[in-house]
Motif scaffolding. Structure first.
Motif, PDB file in Angstrom:
ATOM      1  N   SER A 114      10.361 -22.793  29.965  1.00 14.93           N
ATOM      2  CA  SER A 114      10.757 -24.614  29.743  1.00 14.93           C
ATOM      3  C   SER A 114      11.128 -24.444  28.404  1.00 14.93           C
ATOM      4  CB  SER A 114       9.736 -25.380  30.252  1.00 14.93           C
ATOM      5  OG  SER A 114       8.582 -24.986  29.507  1.00 14.93           O
ATOM      6  N   LEU A 115      10.466 -23.796  27.492  1.00 13.18           N
ATOM      7  CA  LEU A 115      10.865 -23.755  25.995  1.00 13.18           C
ATOM      8  C   LEU A 115      12.232 -23.357  25.596  1.00 13.18           C
ATOM      9  CD1 LEU A 115       8.340 -22.982  23.323  1.00 13.18           C
ATOM     10  CD2 LEU A 115      10.280 -21.699  23.173  1.00 13.18           C
ATOM     11  N   ALA A 116      12.521 -22.414  26.369  1.00 12.41           N
ATOM     12  CA  ALA A 116      14.166 -21.558  26.266  1.00 12.41           C
ATOM     13  C   ALA A 116      14.933 -22.400  27.280  1.00 12.41           C
ATOM     14  CB  ALA A 116      14.120 -20.218  26.284  1.00 12.41           C
ATOM     15  N   GLY A 117      14.749 -23.312  27.906  1.00 17.35           N
ATOM     16  CA  GLY A 117      15.455 -23.917  29.113  1.00 17.35           C
ATOM     17  C   GLY A 117      16.182 -22.872  29.966  1.00 17.35           C
ATOM     18  N   VAL A 128       9.458 -14.659  21.548  1.00 15.93           N
ATOM     19  CA  VAL A 128      10.150 -15.996  21.197  1.00 15.93           C
ATOM     20  C   VAL A 128      11.620 -15.628  20.538  1.00 15.93           C
ATOM     21  CG1 VAL A 128      10.148 -18.381  20.690  1.00 15.93           C
ATOM     22  CG2 VAL A 128       8.238 -17.376  21.667  1.00 15.93           C
ATOM     23  N   GLN A 165      15.185 -15.834  21.729  1.00 16.90           N
ATOM     24  CA  GLN A 165      16.450 -16.528  21.084  1.00 16.90           C
ATOM     25  C   GLN A 165      17.568 -15.773  21.067  1.00 16.90           C
ATOM     26  OE1 GLN A 165      13.696 -19.039  20.333  1.00 16.90           O
ATOM     27  NE2 GLN A 165      15.277 -20.366  20.958  1.00 16.90           N
ATOM     28  N   GLU A 205      20.697 -17.551  13.650  1.00 13.43           N
ATOM     29  CA  GLU A 205      20.354 -17.472  14.757  1.00 13.43           C
ATOM     30  C   GLU A 205      19.029 -18.020  15.056  1.00 13.43           C
ATOM     31  OE1 GLU A 205      22.644 -13.275  15.326  1.00 13.43           O
ATOM     32  OE2 GLU A 205      20.613 -13.490  16.293  1.00 13.43           O
ATOM     33  N   LYS A 206      18.035 -17.314  14.408  1.00 15.98           N
ATOM     34  CA  LYS A 206      16.767 -17.772  14.814  1.00 15.98           C
ATOM     35  C   LYS A 206      16.576 -19.573  14.268  1.00 15.98           C
ATOM     36  CE  LYS A 206      13.645 -14.072  13.460  1.00 15.98           C
ATOM     37  NZ  LYS A 206      13.117 -13.563  12.386  1.00 15.98           N
ATOM     38  N   GLY A 239      18.034 -21.314  16.958  1.00 21.71           N
ATOM     39  CA  GLY A 239      17.075 -21.380  18.186  1.00 21.71           C
ATOM     40  C   GLY A 239      15.814 -22.194  17.862  1.00 21.71           C
ATOM     41  N   LYS A 253      16.532 -26.117  18.452  1.00 25.60           N
ATOM     42  CA  LYS A 253      16.341 -26.069  19.749  1.00 25.60           C
ATOM     43  C   LYS A 253      15.310 -26.169  20.535  1.00 25.60           C
ATOM     44  CE  LYS A 253      19.172 -25.152  24.131  1.00 25.60           C
ATOM     45  NZ  LYS A 253      18.385 -25.618  24.754  1.00 25.60           N
ATOM     46  N   LYS A 254      14.566 -25.274  20.099  1.00 23.18           N
ATOM     47  CA  LYS A 254      13.096 -25.140  20.675  1.00 23.18           C
ATOM     48  C   LYS A 254      12.212 -26.162  20.376  1.00 23.18           C
ATOM     49  CE  LYS A 254       9.518 -22.165  18.925  1.00 23.18           C
ATOM     50  NZ  LYS A 254       9.131 -21.254  18.038  1.00 23.18           N
ATOM     51  N   ASP A 257      13.023 -29.105  22.561  1.00 22.07           N
ATOM     52  CA  ASP A 257      12.786 -28.827  23.803  1.00 22.07           C
ATOM     53  C   ASP A 257      11.330 -29.043  24.143  1.00 22.07           C
ATOM     54  OD1 ASP A 257      15.269 -28.374  24.503  1.00 22.07           O
ATOM     55  OD2 ASP A 257      15.064 -26.199  25.013  1.00 22.07           O
ATOM     56  N   GLU A 258      10.506 -28.586  23.276  1.00 18.87           N
ATOM     57  CA  GLU A 258       9.122 -28.527  23.278  1.00 18.87           C
ATOM     58  C   GLU A 258       8.667 -30.131  23.172  1.00 18.87           C
ATOM     59  OE1 GLU A 258       5.990 -25.539  21.233  1.00 18.87           O
ATOM     60  OE2 GLU A 258       7.957 -25.881  20.262  1.00 18.87           O
ATOM     61  N   LYS A 291       9.548 -31.889  26.359  1.00 18.33           N
ATOM     62  CA  LYS A 291       8.630 -31.618  27.553  1.00 18.33           C
ATOM     63  C   LYS A 291       7.161 -32.202  27.201  1.00 18.33           C
ATOM     64  CE  LYS A 291      10.503 -28.622  30.421  1.00 18.33           C
ATOM     65  NZ  LYS A 291      10.491 -28.865  31.849  1.00 18.33           N
TER      66      LYS A 291
END
Lengths: 254, 254
Positions: free
Chosen positions: A10-13, A46, A50, B118-119, B122, B125-126, B129-130, B133
């Motif tokens: 869910s963290l990464a979708g 993680v 990513q 990249e990280k 990520g 977004k993480k 999302d977190e 949620k």
DNA sequence: GATACACCTTTACGCAACGTCAATGTCAAT
DNA sequence: ATTGACATTGACGTTGCGTAAAGGTGTATC
């Protein structure tokens, strides 16, 4: 911070199935497995996920991604350049497809016309494929790639009318040739008519016409068993007869 | 004219496996099966195959083709229009992909920077999302969708520097808050410094700052067990302490 | 301490459109 | 009678998971 499958998912979708699949194919293994067999992921995983998702979004295959993320010395930039090239080609194909579809739609004034067109396009392609399959190697060896390619291009650019003309012409040649065979005289009027029609037929396929090439082709009709079988199907000796007629027509005797 | 699998296959430029597959899925059944079980195709089948291949070249799925060629009343034109739409969408996606890949390549002055980027992407977004949620429902219920969406948008638009600032700020708050806890005085200099930093931290997420909202959030830290657990992890009572400090800082007591 | 319920596991089939053996039968020619 | 080209029906492999099924685990609640 530690994550179970669902937390990480869910963290990464993404779905838990995806994580298990990534474990299975070895591009993202959990940090450890706990006493109950649960997959436990850590920060390193993680980060890696990513990266994986980043490349995935770019449409890179998991196989490629695997190479990128497992081999630290792997040249990701080069891989991306290559990937870009593939994408560009894909887009070109797509553009062609779209153009074709639009052309087809535009041509659809009633279903009937399109259906004919379809058949026609198909037959042209079929003819070329057939010829290439059967005679491609020899003819290309004899006349060179350019001649054959130009011939094929000429066929593909034929209008429907031209195509029908050329097939009608082929029919006419067959009929007249059969009648000429009965006279037995390759220098006679009918045979020479056939030779003349054969020349006109040829110009539909050849960019340049020459008497030498015409005579050479006539000889090939005799030498090549497949051509010979085609012409001799109804009347044995037709191939030779046609060759003789063409030699007289062109004034070239081999 | 009758054709066996291979004859038809080479004529059409496809594999025999394809013909057997088309038979299997029922989009092109042979005219008849001879005494040895061979598939025999006739002219009608050739025509139909021509149609099938035509649509296939346009990228239509076999399922769709089946409908087109089996149902004579099927509106092929409409299907093509729809197909065209899909192709256009596909091309748009492709264009996006290509743009992203190119951007990424351009950004690759050395592997290191890209990897960080990249990280970073990520992580942003993480984080969102977190948060969504965990607190999404309640926070959205409390503050409304607009506030949350704007907050998320603000995060996504952060530069790398801003992102690092905000995480550093969070660290600083934690440290100072721990020191302030030792004094036991929420009105003291350290506690007020923490409250001030907390305000600055907040402005990275909130479009508008108001004392009321700030005080409200502080109260939420105490009321919501998950927030409370986060702040009380090292020192029980930290959540309350921070709330008290912020109430004094904002001058708002609930 | 039983029950509910959410979460975890492995196993395995399904999808699109064939490619690719494998095992076996048929046809035409030598 | 044998060879070689062609035919047949399985059946597994491909890509990236979705979707059960059958069963173990963890935690809260009654």
């Amino acid at each position: 911070m530690e994550y179970t499958v669902q937390k990480l998912a869910s963290l990464a979708g993404i779905s838990t199935r995806t994580l298990r699949y990534y474990d299975e194919i070895g591009i993202l293994k959990p940090a450890r497995i706990n006493s109950s067999g649960y997959r436990i992921y850590g920060q390193a995983e993680v980060d890696r996920l990513q990266q994986i998702l980043f490349y995935r979004e770019l449409g890179v295959s998991l196989d490629q991604i695997k190479e990128i993320v497992t081999d630290p010395s792997f040249d990701g930039a080069a891989a991306l350049m290559e990937h870009r090239q593939k994408l560009l080609e894909k887009r070109e194909q797509l553009d062609l497809l779209i153009a074709n579809v639009e052309k087809t739609i535009a041509m659809t004034e009633g279903r009937f016309k399109m259906s004919n067109k379809e058949k026609f396009e198909g037959f042209k392609k079929k003819m070329i494929d057939e010829n290439e399959k059967k005679y491609g190697k020899e003819v290309r060896a004899k006349y060179g790639d350019d001649v054959v390619n130009q011939s094929n291009a000429k066929v593909m650019n034929m209008s429907e009318e031209q195509y029908q003309e050329v097939t009608a012409l082929a029919e006419e040649i067959k009929t007249i040739l059969a009648a000429a065979m009965k006279t037995g005289n390759p220098a006679g009027e009918l045979a020479q008519k056939a030779a003349d029609l054969h020349k006109r037929w040829l110009t539909y396929y050849w960019k340049d016409y020459s008497k030498e090439a015409h005579a050479g082709l006539a000889q090939m009709y005799v030498d090549d068993e497949r051509f010979k079988a085609y012409y001799d199907k109804d009347q044995p000796g037709t191939a030779e007869f046609l060759r003789d007629a063409i030699e007289i027509y062109t004034g070239i005797k081999k």
